[in-house]
Design an enzyme around this catalytic site. Structure first.
Site, mmCIF file in Angstrom:
data_model
loop_
_atom_site.group_PDB
_atom_site.id
_atom_site.type_symbol
_atom_site.label_atom_id
_atom_site.label_comp_id
_atom_site.label_asym_id
_atom_site.label_seq_id
_atom_site.Cartn_x
_atom_site.Cartn_y
_atom_site.Cartn_z
ATOM 1 N N SER A 1 -9.871 -0.676 6.719
ATOM 2 C CA SER A 1 -9.315 -0.488 5.374
ATOM 3 C C SER A 1 -8.782 -1.728 4.709
ATOM 4 O O SER A 1 -8.415 -1.693 3.540
ATOM 5 C CB SER A 1 -8.176 0.523 5.426
ATOM 6 O OG SER A 1 -8.735 1.782 5.392
ATOM 7 N N SER B 1 -9.618 1.983 2.783
ATOM 8 C CA SER B 1 -8.716 2.822 2.028
ATOM 9 C C SER B 1 -7.657 2.032 1.251
ATOM 10 O O SER B 1 -7.033 2.594 0.351
ATOM 11 C CB SER B 1 -8.017 3.804 2.970
ATOM 12 O OG SER B 1 -7.152 3.118 3.852
ATOM 13 N N LYS C 1 0.865 -1.182 0.000
ATOM 14 C CA LYS C 1 0.000 0.000 0.000
ATOM 15 C C LYS C 1 0.898 1.226 0.000
ATOM 16 O O LYS C 1 1.978 1.213 0.613
ATOM 17 C CB LYS C 1 -0.877 -0.046 1.257
ATOM 18 C CG LYS C 1 -1.890 1.075 1.386
ATOM 19 C CD LYS C 1 -2.785 0.844 2.594
ATOM 20 C CE LYS C 1 -3.801 1.960 2.750
ATOM 21 N NZ LYS C 1 -4.731 1.731 3.870
HETATM 22 N N1 GLN Z 1 -13.178 4.332 6.838
HETATM 23 C C1 GLN Z 1 -12.352 4.486 7.993
HETATM 24 C C2 GLN Z 1 -11.775 5.883 8.044
HETATM 25 O O1 GLN Z 1 -11.903 6.595 7.120
HETATM 26 C C3 GLN Z 1 -11.257 3.474 8.043
HETATM 27 C C4 GLN Z 1 -10.153 3.715 7.086
HETATM 28 C C5 GLN Z 1 -8.895 2.975 7.433
HETATM 29 O O2 GLN Z 1 -8.933 1.892 8.029
HETATM 30 N N2 GLN Z 1 -7.759 3.559 7.060
HETATM 31 O O3 GLN Z 1 -11.189 6.248 9.011
#
Ligand code: GLN
Length: 451
Positions: free
Chosen positions: A152, A128, A53
């Site tokens: 994410s 994400s 990532k």
């Molecule tokens: N949707 C959650 C957020 O925006 C989780 C995203 C993540 O795990 N990076 O914080």
């Protein structure tokens, strides 16, 4: 169960295998945008391709965490997970994957060019770790190092029909990760099978002198005979998701005792999660001012406010929202009302879930809705969007390991289910899904790099 890693390593590759792979990825990237960087000059020899990532530092490779703010940042070092993958010898780095800026998002759209769902590019990839999931669904032989703060890994894995494994907080070193919220961030894995995820987990996990929070060394495999379904959460799922999930439970019910239980506190997990996540994110983003960290916008010979305002205008909309809210939440006059209270609720969630998880796994759908189209996600308000993290936030806020596996389709798009266990019992999750995933007869649309 299927280990693609083993299968791959058992076959000699033609000498141009990796250059052909890079070419093909380049081609598919114009439709799916799974990768931010594709490595072309790999010198791999029969090594399994892996991606990272874009918030995980890779030496000599531009690593931006999906943000304009980090344009041009080329780390002079490898994150511990990357270092361990390369040292092990069976894996070869093929590129960095697309993501929501700094990890802020559920659908992968909070970035310059969003990744698209591998099953149908009109649909959201999930986020994400959007690119990690899309790359895993596209490539036959590949594993992805992804990261989750509040879901994410689970969410994009479910939407693209791959396995998404988020280990216990502190089981994998975060050294070299561009932080979103340090008390919540976990590096994990996406793969086409749980056995592959386990293979990678065993390479990257374990103590690291560079990260004192990485303290979980012993991972157990305490089998559980019960599956708990949390009533208050399941109520939030769309009827189509619910009926598929109930069919899954019928099947699992042959081996497990399934119990519906009430855990009221989990109806209130989203608020403390976003309060803690935004508070930590706003402190982490404060360093990107274009002076020492972050993209330098123009020359220094301007007024202080002009310089910093221009530099920080490189943040996207969602990042700006979180900086403003997170800074407010931490301010002296409201800290006790929001931040301190959120920490207390988090502890209560850890205690209550911890008790239940001693007795069995918690299982749920991964997302409450079928995979949405990108155009529909763009219409959601921030609060509507945050509410869709209802199933992924409880394990995230508690640091409990969780795993998403694909098991059915709704509207011809894959959906996933998520199981959670107690801290440091990660192997039990991998075993559970390894045992069941074959019976779901999962089909991939793409098999790039198949031998
Ligand atoms: N949707 C959650 C957020 O925006 C989780 C995203 C993540 O795990 N990076 O914080």
């Amino acid at each position: 169960m299927a280990s693609h890693i083993r299968e791959f390593l058992g076959h000699e590759k033609p000498s141009d295998y990796y250059s052909k792979l890079a070419e093909e990825l380049e081609r598919t990237n114009s439709e799916y945008h799974a990768f931010n960087v594709i490595k072309k000059d790999t010198e791999a020899k029969n090594q399994v391709p892996f991606s990272t990532k874009a918030n995980i530092c890779v030496k000599g490779v531009e690593t931006t965490a999906g943000s304009k703010m980090l344009r041009g940042y080329v780390p002079p070092f490898n994150a511990t997970v990357v270092e361990r993958m390369l040292k092990e010898g069976s894996f070869s780095f093929i590129g960095e994957t697309n993501m929501d800026e700094f990890g802020f998002g559920t659908f992968g759209i909070n970035t310059e060019v969003p990744a698209r769902n591998a099953f149908d590019s009109r649909y959201a990839a999930g986020g994400s770790s959007s690119g990690s999931a899309v790359a895993t669904a596209l490539l036959k032989y590949h594993v992805a190092i992804a990261e989750s703060t509040g879901g994410s890994i689970s969410t994009p894995a479910a939407l693209n029909g791959v396995v998404g494994f988020t280990p216990t907080y502190g089981a994998v070193s975060r050294y070299g990760l561009i932080d979103y919220a340090n008390s919540l961030d976990k590096i994990g894995i996406m793969a086409r099978s749980s056995d592959d995820a386990r293979g990678v987990f065993d390479v990257i996990r374990g103590r690291d002198n560079y990260d004192v929070t990485c303290a979980i060394e012993k991972i157990t495999n305490n089998k559980k005979g019960k599956l708990f379904v949390i009533e208050e959460l399941l109520e939030k799922a769309d009827p189509k998701i619910r009926s598929e999930f109930e069919r899954l439970l019928d099947k699992l019910g042959k081996e497990y005792e399934i119990k519906t239980i009430s855990m009221n506190i989990l109806s209130d997990a989203i608020e403390p999660y976003y309060i803690i996540a935004m508070a930590e994110a706003s402190t982490n983003l404060a360093k990107y001012n274009g002076y020492k960290y972050g993209f330098q916008y123009g020359e220094f010979n301007r007024r202080y406010n002009d310089f910093f305002t221009e530099a920080r205008s490189n943040f996207g909309m969602e990042a700006k929202r979180r900086i403003i809210l997170g800074t407010f939440i931490r301010s002296e006059s409201v800290k006790a009302r929001y931040y301190t209270k959120a920490l207390m609720i988090r502890q209560m969630i850890i205690n209550e879930m911890g008790k239940v998880l001693k007795d069995g796994f918690v299982i749920s759908p991964t997302l409450p809705i079928p995979t949405p189209k990108i155009a529909d996600v763009e219409k959601l308000t921030p609060v509507q969007n945050y509410a869709l993290d209802v199933f992924t936030i409880p394990p995230s806020i508690g640091g409990f390991p969780h795993l998403t596996f694909p098991y059915a389709y709704v509207n011809e798009m894959p959906i996933g289910a998520q199981i959670i266990t107690e801290q440091a019992n990660d192997y039990a999750l991998l075993d559970f899904s390894s045992k069941w995933e074959e019976s779901f007869q999962y089909k991939y649309k793409h098999n790039i790099g198949s031998l």
